[in-house]
Design a protein around this motif. Sequence first.
Motif, PDB file in Angstrom:
ATOM      1  N   LEU A  26       0.828  -1.203   0.000  1.00 46.18           N
ATOM      2  CA  LEU A  26       0.000   0.000   0.000  1.00 46.18           C
ATOM      3  C   LEU A  26       0.867   1.260   0.000  1.00 46.18           C
ATOM      4  CD1 LEU A  26      -2.784   1.327   0.251  1.00 46.18           C
ATOM      5  CD2 LEU A  26      -2.569   1.111   2.746  1.00 46.18           C
ATOM      6  N   VAL A  27       1.889   1.252   0.874  1.00 53.73           N
ATOM      7  CA  VAL A  27       2.771   2.423   0.946  1.00 53.73           C
ATOM      8  C   VAL A  27       3.518   2.621  -0.368  1.00 53.73           C
ATOM      9  CG1 VAL A  27       4.760   3.438   2.137  1.00 53.73           C
ATOM     10  CG2 VAL A  27       2.996   2.225   3.432  1.00 53.73           C
ATOM     11  N   GLY A  28       4.060   1.491  -0.882  1.00 50.88           N
ATOM     12  CA  GLY A  28       4.813   1.591  -2.133  1.00 50.88           C
ATOM     13  C   GLY A  28       3.934   2.017  -3.291  1.00 50.88           C
ATOM     14  N   THR A  29       2.716   1.598  -3.287  1.00 53.33           N
ATOM     15  CA  THR A  29       1.830   1.977  -4.378  1.00 53.33           C
ATOM     16  C   THR A  29       1.535   3.462  -4.369  1.00 53.33           C
ATOM     17  OG1 THR A  29       0.789  -0.204  -4.297  1.00 53.33           O
ATOM     18  CG2 THR A  29      -0.435   1.547  -5.390  1.00 53.33           C
ATOM     19  N   ILE A  30       1.269   3.994  -3.174  1.00 52.33           N
ATOM     20  CA  ILE A  30       0.992   5.442  -3.081  1.00 52.33           C
ATOM     21  C   ILE A  30       2.255   6.237  -3.415  1.00 52.33           C
ATOM     22  CG2 ILE A  30       0.331   7.302  -1.521  1.00 52.33           C
ATOM     23  CD1 ILE A  30      -1.429   5.295  -0.058  1.00 52.33           C
ATOM     24  N   TYR A  31       3.376   5.772  -2.862  1.00 49.14           N
ATOM     25  CA  TYR A  31       4.618   6.501  -3.104  1.00 49.14           C
ATOM     26  C   TYR A  31       5.040   6.408  -4.557  1.00 49.14           C
ATOM     27  CZ  TYR A  31       9.332   8.230  -2.232  1.00 49.14           C
ATOM     28  OH  TYR A  31      10.489   8.970  -2.256  1.00 49.14           O
ATOM     29  N   GLY A  32       4.717   5.385  -5.201  1.00 50.87           N
ATOM     30  CA  GLY A  32       5.147   5.197  -6.582  1.00 50.87           C
ATOM     31  C   GLY A  32       4.246   5.845  -7.608  1.00 50.87           C
ATOM     32  N   MET A  33       3.279   6.675  -7.169  1.00 54.98           N
ATOM     33  CA  MET A  33       2.413   7.334  -8.150  1.00 54.98           C
ATOM     34  C   MET A  33       3.133   8.451  -8.898  1.00 54.98           C
ATOM     35  SD  MET A  33      -1.230   7.595  -6.207  1.00 54.98           S
ATOM     36  CE  MET A  33      -2.145   6.133  -5.766  1.00 54.98           C
ATOM     37  N   ASN A  34       4.219   8.972  -8.257  1.00 53.91           N
ATOM     38  CA  ASN A  34       5.056   9.969  -8.928  1.00 53.91           C
ATOM     39  C   ASN A  34       4.282  11.237  -9.303  1.00 53.91           C
ATOM     40  OD1 ASN A  34       7.318   8.255  -8.820  1.00 53.91           O
ATOM     41  ND2 ASN A  34       6.695   7.236 -10.713  1.00 53.91           N
ATOM     42  N   PHE A  35       3.440  11.723  -8.394  1.00 53.02           N
ATOM     43  CA  PHE A  35       2.788  13.019  -8.629  1.00 53.02           C
ATOM     44  C   PHE A  35       3.807  14.159  -8.474  1.00 53.02           C
ATOM     45  CE2 PHE A  35      -0.879  10.381  -7.332  1.00 53.02           C
ATOM     46  CZ  PHE A  35      -1.679  10.577  -8.449  1.00 53.02           C
ATOM     47  N   ASP A  36       3.655  15.206  -9.217  1.00 61.30           N
ATOM     48  CA  ASP A  36       4.621  16.315  -9.175  1.00 61.30           C
ATOM     49  C   ASP A  36       4.575  17.073  -7.853  1.00 61.30           C
ATOM     50  OD1 ASP A  36       5.460  15.677 -11.691  1.00 61.30           O
ATOM     51  OD2 ASP A  36       4.099  17.094 -12.682  1.00 61.30           O
ATOM     52  N   ARG A  37       3.427  17.139  -7.241  1.00 58.86           N
ATOM     53  CA  ARG A  37       3.258  17.939  -6.050  1.00 58.86           C
ATOM     54  C   ARG A  37       3.334  17.118  -4.763  1.00 58.86           C
ATOM     55  NH1 ARG A  37       1.969  23.053  -7.253  1.00 58.86           N
ATOM     56  NH2 ARG A  37       1.154  23.476  -9.339  1.00 58.86           N
TER      57      ARG A  37
END
Length: 389
Positions: free
Chosen positions: A344-355
Amino acid sequence: MPQRRARPTSKNGRPGRMSGWRRTAAPPPEPAPETPASTTDAPPPEPSDAGSVVQAALYRDGVRVSAPDTLADTFRELREQPAGMAWIGLARPTESELLSLAAEFDLHPLAVEDAMEAHQRPKLERYGETLFVVLSAARYLDTTEEVDFGELHVFVGPDFVITVRHGAAPDLSAVRQRMEESPELLKLGPEAVLYAILDAVVDGYAPVVTGVQTDIDEIETEVFRGDPKVSRRIYELSREMVEFQRATRPLVGMLHSLMAGFAKYGTDEELQRYLRDVADHVTHTSERVDGFRQALSDILTVNATLVTQEQNAEMRALAEAGFEQNEEIKKISSWAAILFAPTLVGTIYGMNFDRMPELGWRFGYPFAIGLMGVVCVSLYLIFKRRDWL
């Protein structure tokens, strides 16, 4: 037993017959005077010549003197033999045959009705000079391992014996042959024939007792072997023993009633000894049957206990298997939850949003890895404390 006295005329107006039990020489009775026939009196039914007459024979002083082919011939020849005795054997007779016998030998209507309908319990009844005896014979069938019951009705009068058989047992032809080979016994009259029939019926119980004992031994083996079909066999054999008990228990009282009348009816001493022997045998058989019923009841209880124990063992095994499966499911679920946290953490962190602030932070990556480790360790400790792992 029926009294030993002559009957000069029959109720239907025909010439009477001297009692076959009176062994002293006596002149033939005088014929009854002829009277005009009433217009309202119906003639007695004529005997049927149907094939239900197994065998009919006339005896005098213990020796067969003739074997008529039909009931009509039997009646005629018996009237011509004033000191003779008729022994008539029928198998599932027709109503007309029984009515003709009733008219000839003055049989009581209630006894004739019982003989027609069959399905009577063993009993002994007296109608004037005639005894009416109902017996339940039995035989053991080896092929099917079953007990087959037959019903026998016996009319015993001063100079006649009539047997009405409903069923395959007993084999009265063997009884007749035995009596004809013992003229000294047969000359004692109808009461000797009744003894021989009683003896044959009781002797027929012995193979049944042996066969049932073998069945019970086999059933005990099947019970402890866990045969699932044994309960049905116990039930069926128990039903047969109930029927067997109904056949033997009343016979004990019947024979004691006959023995109680020895002095009153002047029964021959030799016959008295024979009847006492038959009474001893039937008492022994009745006790064995009672023992069989108790044994089958005990076996059924033991079988029910063993079946219950087996079912409890199966349920216990199923419960243990379910418990083990539950433990495995707990472990799998725990590890799945532990692995789900970093995903779950890796998935959110890996979204690579600019902000996302962590993207420009130099400690963002170590922070994410640390957060995954903390969550996993925390979940592991929680599951371990609850014995899921």
